[in-house]
Structure formats: C-alpha cells, structure tokens
Scaffold this motif. Sequence first.
Motif, PDB file in Angstrom:
ATOM      1  N   ALA A  81       0.475  -1.381   0.034  1.00 25.06           N
ATOM      2  CA  ALA A  81      -0.229  -0.425  -0.165  1.00 25.06           C
ATOM      3  C   ALA A  81       1.077   1.228   0.234  1.00 25.06           C
ATOM      4  CB  ALA A  81      -0.668   0.087   1.258  1.00 25.06           C
ATOM      5  N   LEU A  82       2.156   1.119   1.185  1.00 23.15           N
ATOM      6  CA  LEU A  82       2.685   2.468   0.601  1.00 23.15           C
ATOM      7  C   LEU A  82       3.874   2.283  -0.901  1.00 23.15           C
ATOM      8  CD1 LEU A  82       4.424   1.512   4.015  1.00 23.15           C
ATOM      9  CD2 LEU A  82       2.866   4.010   3.843  1.00 23.15           C
ATOM     10  N   SER A  83       3.998   1.199  -1.712  1.00 28.82           N
ATOM     11  CA  SER A  83       4.559   1.641  -2.562  1.00 28.82           C
ATOM     12  C   SER A  83       3.554   1.854  -3.875  1.00 28.82           C
ATOM     13  CB  SER A  83       5.159   0.553  -3.027  1.00 28.82           C
ATOM     14  OG  SER A  83       4.231  -1.028  -3.310  1.00 28.82           O
ATOM     15  N   THR A  84       2.158   1.496  -3.974  1.00 29.13           N
ATOM     16  CA  THR A  84       1.069   1.919  -4.399  1.00 29.13           C
ATOM     17  C   THR A  84       0.678   3.428  -4.032  1.00 29.13           C
ATOM     18  OG1 THR A  84      -0.700   0.352  -3.352  1.00 29.13           O
ATOM     19  CG2 THR A  84       1.547  -0.482  -5.038  1.00 29.13           C
ATOM     20  N   LYS A  85       1.410   4.057  -3.530  1.00 30.63           N
ATOM     21  CA  LYS A  85       0.486   5.213  -3.173  1.00 30.63           C
ATOM     22  C   LYS A  85      -1.172   5.630  -2.303  1.00 30.63           C
ATOM     23  CE  LYS A  85       3.572   7.618  -5.910  1.00 30.63           C
ATOM     24  NZ  LYS A  85       3.768   8.914  -7.239  1.00 30.63           N
ATOM     25  N   ALA A  86      -0.988   4.755  -1.838  1.00 33.15           N
ATOM     26  CA  ALA A  86      -2.391   4.583  -0.777  1.00 33.15           C
ATOM     27  C   ALA A  86      -2.384   5.339   0.519  1.00 33.15           C
ATOM     28  CB  ALA A  86      -3.088   3.100  -0.363  1.00 33.15           C
ATOM     29  N   TYR A  87      -1.426   6.176   0.667  1.00 34.78           N
ATOM     30  CA  TYR A  87      -1.353   6.786   1.992  1.00 34.78           C
ATOM     31  C   TYR A  87      -0.639   7.566   1.138  1.00 34.78           C
ATOM     32  CZ  TYR A  87      -2.454   2.693   4.032  1.00 34.78           C
ATOM     33  OH  TYR A  87      -2.981   1.002   5.202  1.00 34.78           O
ATOM     34  N   SER A  88      -1.314   8.730   0.428  1.00 38.58           N
ATOM     35  CA  SER A  88      -0.309   9.647  -0.225  1.00 38.58           C
ATOM     36  C   SER A  88      -1.874  11.127  -0.486  1.00 38.58           C
ATOM     37  CB  SER A  88       0.420   9.496  -1.596  1.00 38.58           C
ATOM     38  OG  SER A  88      -1.465   8.683  -2.472  1.00 38.58           O
ATOM     39  N   LEU A  89      -0.796  12.293  -0.645  1.00 39.94           N
ATOM     40  CA  LEU A  89      -2.135  13.397  -1.205  1.00 39.94           C
ATOM     41  C   LEU A  89      -3.141  13.298  -2.166  1.00 39.94           C
ATOM     42  CD1 LEU A  89      -2.415  16.131  -0.348  1.00 39.94           C
ATOM     43  CD2 LEU A  89      -1.458  16.298  -2.220  1.00 39.94           C
ATOM     44  N   GLN A  90      -2.906  12.541  -3.266  1.00 35.91           N
ATOM     45  CA  GLN A  90      -3.349  11.788  -3.812  1.00 35.91           C
ATOM     46  C   GLN A  90      -4.604  10.957  -3.549  1.00 35.91           C
ATOM     47  OE1 GLN A  90      -1.476  10.020  -7.350  1.00 35.91           O
ATOM     48  NE2 GLN A  90      -3.149   9.582  -8.782  1.00 35.91           N
ATOM     49  N   ALA A  91      -4.693  10.364  -2.719  1.00 39.64           N
ATOM     50  CA  ALA A  91      -5.433   9.482  -2.110  1.00 39.64           C
ATOM     51  C   ALA A  91      -6.273  10.193  -1.225  1.00 39.64           C
ATOM     52  CB  ALA A  91      -4.515   8.176  -1.021  1.00 39.64           C
ATOM     53  N   LEU A  92      -5.930  11.001  -0.386  1.00 37.74           N
ATOM     54  CA  LEU A  92      -6.440  12.376   0.081  1.00 37.74           C
ATOM     55  C   LEU A  92      -7.458  12.637  -0.571  1.00 37.74           C
ATOM     56  CD1 LEU A  92      -4.140  13.074   3.151  1.00 37.74           C
ATOM     57  CD2 LEU A  92      -6.251  11.112   3.212  1.00 37.74           C
ATOM     58  N   ARG A  93      -7.486  12.856  -1.734  1.00 34.69           N
ATOM     59  CA  ARG A  93      -8.100  14.380  -2.175  1.00 34.69           C
ATOM     60  C   ARG A  93      -8.827  13.509  -3.425  1.00 34.69           C
ATOM     61  NH1 ARG A  93      -3.486  18.074  -4.894  1.00 34.69           N
ATOM     62  NH2 ARG A  93      -4.964  19.455  -5.785  1.00 34.69           N
ATOM     63  N   ARG A  94      -8.913  12.101  -3.732  1.00 36.23           N
ATOM     64  CA  ARG A  94      -9.294  11.392  -5.102  1.00 36.23           C
ATOM     65  C   ARG A  94      -9.526   9.970  -4.147  1.00 36.23           C
ATOM     66  NH1 ARG A  94      -5.718  10.548 -10.011  1.00 36.23           N
ATOM     67  NH2 ARG A  94      -7.462   9.032  -9.932  1.00 36.23           N
ATOM     68  N   PRO A  95     -10.989   9.770  -3.532  1.00 35.71           N
ATOM     69  CA  PRO A  95     -11.103   8.531  -3.195  1.00 35.71           C
ATOM     70  C   PRO A  95     -11.569   7.660  -3.619  1.00 35.71           C
ATOM     71  CG  PRO A  95     -12.655  10.751  -2.557  1.00 35.71           C
ATOM     72  CD  PRO A  95     -12.336  11.168  -3.680  1.00 35.71           C
ATOM     73  N   THR A  96     -11.740   7.852  -5.120  1.00 37.37           N
ATOM     74  CA  THR A  96     -12.129   6.515  -5.669  1.00 37.37           C
ATOM     75  C   THR A  96     -10.066   6.190  -5.815  1.00 37.37           C
ATOM     76  OG1 THR A  96     -14.017   7.441  -7.445  1.00 37.37           O
ATOM     77  CG2 THR A  96     -12.324   5.761  -8.408  1.00 37.37           C
ATOM     78  N   PHE A  97      -9.353   6.584  -6.218  1.00 42.60           N
ATOM     79  CA  PHE A  97      -7.721   6.615  -6.285  1.00 42.60           C
ATOM     80  C   PHE A  97      -8.026   5.394  -4.747  1.00 42.60           C
ATOM     81  CE2 PHE A  97      -3.632   7.051  -5.561  1.00 42.60           C
ATOM     82  CZ  PHE A  97      -2.648   6.787  -6.337  1.00 42.60           C
ATOM     83  N   ALA A  98      -8.359   6.231  -3.616  1.00 41.07           N
ATOM     84  CA  ALA A  98      -7.810   5.754  -2.977  1.00 41.07           C
ATOM     85  C   ALA A  98      -8.037   3.747  -1.837  1.00 41.07           C
ATOM     86  CB  ALA A  98      -8.482   6.838  -1.229  1.00 41.07           C
ATOM     87  N   ARG A  99      -9.335   4.178  -2.927  1.00 39.31           N
ATOM     88  CA  ARG A  99     -10.035   3.111  -2.550  1.00 39.31           C
ATOM     89  C   ARG A  99      -9.876   1.996  -3.907  1.00 39.31           C
ATOM     90  NH1 ARG A  99     -15.191   6.377  -2.326  1.00 39.31           N
ATOM     91  NH2 ARG A  99     -15.806   6.574  -4.247  1.00 39.31           N
ATOM     92  N   ALA A 100      -9.432   2.372  -5.137  1.00 39.09           N
ATOM     93  CA  ALA A 100      -9.176   1.195  -5.316  1.00 39.09           C
ATOM     94  C   ALA A 100      -7.488   0.803  -5.732  1.00 39.09           C
ATOM     95  CB  ALA A 100      -8.730   2.108  -7.390  1.00 39.09           C
ATOM     96  N   ARG A 101      -6.873   2.045  -4.828  1.00 42.09           N
ATOM     97  CA  ARG A 101      -5.074   1.474  -4.763  1.00 42.09           C
ATOM     98  C   ARG A 101      -5.290   0.586  -3.814  1.00 42.09           C
ATOM     99  NH1 ARG A 101      -1.045   3.667  -7.645  1.00 42.09           N
ATOM    100  NH2 ARG A 101      -2.275   4.238  -9.695  1.00 42.09           N
TER     101      ARG A 101
END
Length: 467
Positions: A81-101
């Motif tokens: 998850a850390l390597s796929t940016k599941a915990y990143s600014l992009q994940a905070l800003r985009r819920p769909t991205f966070a769920r997919a990752r």
Amino acid sequence: MTKHVPTGEMRQSQDRRRITLPLAPPLEQRRLQIYIMLLLLDGAAIMGGLCTASWLYLGRFLEESSLLHGQVLVPIYWTIALSTKAYSLQALRRPTFARARSALSLIGAESALLFVGFATKSTDNFSRVSAMLGLVMAMLLLIWIRSMMRPVIQGRCGAVGINVLLIDDGGAALRIPHAYHIDAREHHLAPDLSDPHMMDRLGLYMMNMDRVMVSCPSDRRGAWALVFKSANVSGEIIDPEVSNLGVIGARRERDFGALIVASGPLGLRSRALKRALDFGLAGSAVLALAPLLAIVALAIKLQDGGPVLFVQKRTGRGNRFFPIFKFRSMRVEKLDSAGARSASKDDDRITRIGRFIRGTSIDELPQLFNVLRGEMSIVGPRPHAIGSLAGDKLFWEVDHRYWLRHSLKPGLTGLAQVRGLRGATDTETDLANRLQADLEYLDGWTIWRDLNIIINTVRVLVHDRAF
C-alpha cells in the motif's frame, strides 16, 4: 469554495478589516496523522474481515489460523500500500483512487502470501473457504473505511488537502478554487529584495502554504522567483504563454533555459508494455473471433458480391497516413474513401448487413489486424478520415489542438468512446467534446488506464450512436 482574504493592513484603524497571519493552519502534520489513522484502520479491517469470516464459517471469531493469516497479511499489505501510494496526498484528494489502491494492495498482498505458502507447502492448515470469505469481507471493509473517512479528511485538511496561496501582483487575472487569494497592492506587498521587513511580511503570508503562486508583470518575475527560493516554498509564477504553448516542463542547460512543449514518445518500458498488451489482446481476439470474422465476411460477399473489406486512408501516429481495415457496411457504389460525409441514422448508403454490424461494432473488428501490424493500438484516440467534417469545417479547422491526438497510435477504442462520444460529428461541439476526452487520455499514459477503458468498452459495444 474560493477563499478571499479581506483587504487592509494589520494594526491599522478599526474601520479597516483585519486579517490574521499566518493565513492557513499547517496541514503537513494533519496529513501525517490521517495517514497513520488509515494505516491502523486498514490493519484492523483486514484482521476484522478474516476473524468475522472465521466466526461465520468455523464458529470461532479468534480462530488460530485466521489470526496467523492476518498477522502475516497485514505487514505485506502495508508494504504494498505504501508503494502504490494508498497513503498519499493523491489518495486523500481522490476517494476513487484511494479505494482502488487499497483494494489492489490487498489483492497483491494475498497473492504474495499464497505464493510463499505454495512454495513452502504451508497452506494445508488454512481453511480456503474461510480465507477467501475473509478476503472479500476485508476488501469491503477497506472500501467502506475510505468512504467513511472522507468527511474526516475534509474536516482536517480541507477539500483539496493542501494550502494554496495566489498573489495577484498586477498580472493576468486568475481564480483558483479552494485557494487563498490576496491582492498585493491592497496588502502593500512587493518582492522588495532590499527590505528585510518586507521579506519578513512575505514570509508570514506564505507560512504553512504548500503551494504559492503569483501573477505579475514579466519585469517582476525574477524578483518573485528569488522570494520563493529564499522562503523555501513551492513557488510558481503564472505565465499565460505556458498555456498557449502547452508547456509540460522546463530544462536548464549551462548557457540557456528552455520550455519543454513536447515530451516525445512514451519511454521504452511503457512502449514495450503497451505493445505487449496490444499484441496479446489482438492476437487472442483474432483466434477467438475467427469463426465470427469468417461468417461476417461470407455474409457481406454473398449480399452483393463486392469486397469484404473497406480500406480507407487515415491519419495515425506522427501525422502519418495508414490504411485502416473495416468490414464493408455500405453499397459499393456509395463508398466514401475520403470520409467527407459522416454516416447518419437513416443513411441510404448502408446495407442491411452493414446496419447490423455497425450497430454492434462488428464492422471495426478487422482493425485487430491493424493492431497486429503495429499501425494501431487497442486503446488510443480513434483515427479519422482526412475529409471528416464537424459541421462545415474540417476537424483541424475547428481546433488546432486536433493534431495533438496523433502523438500516440490511434486505437480501436478510447476515452471518448467509453463516454459515449461516438457517431456523426454534426456540429463543432461534437468534435470538441471528443477532442477534449482524447487530450485527457494523452495526459499521462498508464497501463491501468488502458485496462480500465478496455473493460468499460464492453458496455458500449452496442450503442445508439453507431450508424
């Protein structure tokens, strides 16, 4: 909502509105807190899903094998998850991205665990039904957590997760949603490098900002650049020419600087990956659909004795022509090799078989051979005939950005197609909408986007815009 800082100076008379510096709270620590919270909640979700499945299937919540499964799976999940940016600014800003990752990371972690278990022959002690049920429940919990955390993230970090400051110093007018806007003249701010007090005030305005932009005349850009560098902020200077030229970056050499307006082809690794996907899918599709291709070809031939394929010159990658293959759907004497007339719903040129194969997109299947030949890709901007019109204008006359579509190979399907932007271009708006989708696709290619478009294409194979 756009944030506008009230005008006026601090410590002035009571009839002037006051502001408080710094303008924004620090968000870096808040983002870190949310990352840690998500990390812990994800671990709890995985353990909870596995234990719940064990309770439902085996009758024991804290079953030993499920606990061991979770204890090994969670650290692997966190690493992926850390390597796929599941915990990143992009994940905070985009819920769909966070769920997919997060879902992708769980699948990757379980796959790695299964491989190790298979290699060490240690999977016999686990209940496969309980493990698979637990995996599904854990994934649902991960997705649910991302949805439930959205209000918390917005409450702690705002709508975009970062603090943005735009300083208007007499340049081009600009408004940015969710940003702090200040007028340099009203706040008596200037990039005066000879005044330590002014530099201190500028530092206070920029404090806690993740991104600072200034719109100013060209003769003040150098001073603002030095202000940003000395303030240790992420600083940007608004320049209308960047948008006009389509600048994507900048390069500094020893004796000169240059704006990068074109990035060239995809990197070797990306090209190899995209070509492998194209060749694998197209080759498999030709083999699987061979009976259908033969039946359609025979039906077209028996209908009027004309050629089975319609070959037309179209513009491909690098603005170079190539012959595109389609099953012939029009009467031989009505074929339009230049594509000057778009097909319409009641087009008298289309044969009976042609209407069926166009409505089901079967007429496009011979383009699989274009893919195998390397002239097209499975996913990319659809190639157009050189005489195609939008209203009464040629496509490139409507918008000069039309030529940007040819920086990649044209595709069997694309982002415009899955959005339903297909069929005749009766108006300039019809072209503008699909051009915008094509340009969006060109902006940062990834294999995941191609796979997503391929999957979504299945839903629009039969559509009411296919004539």
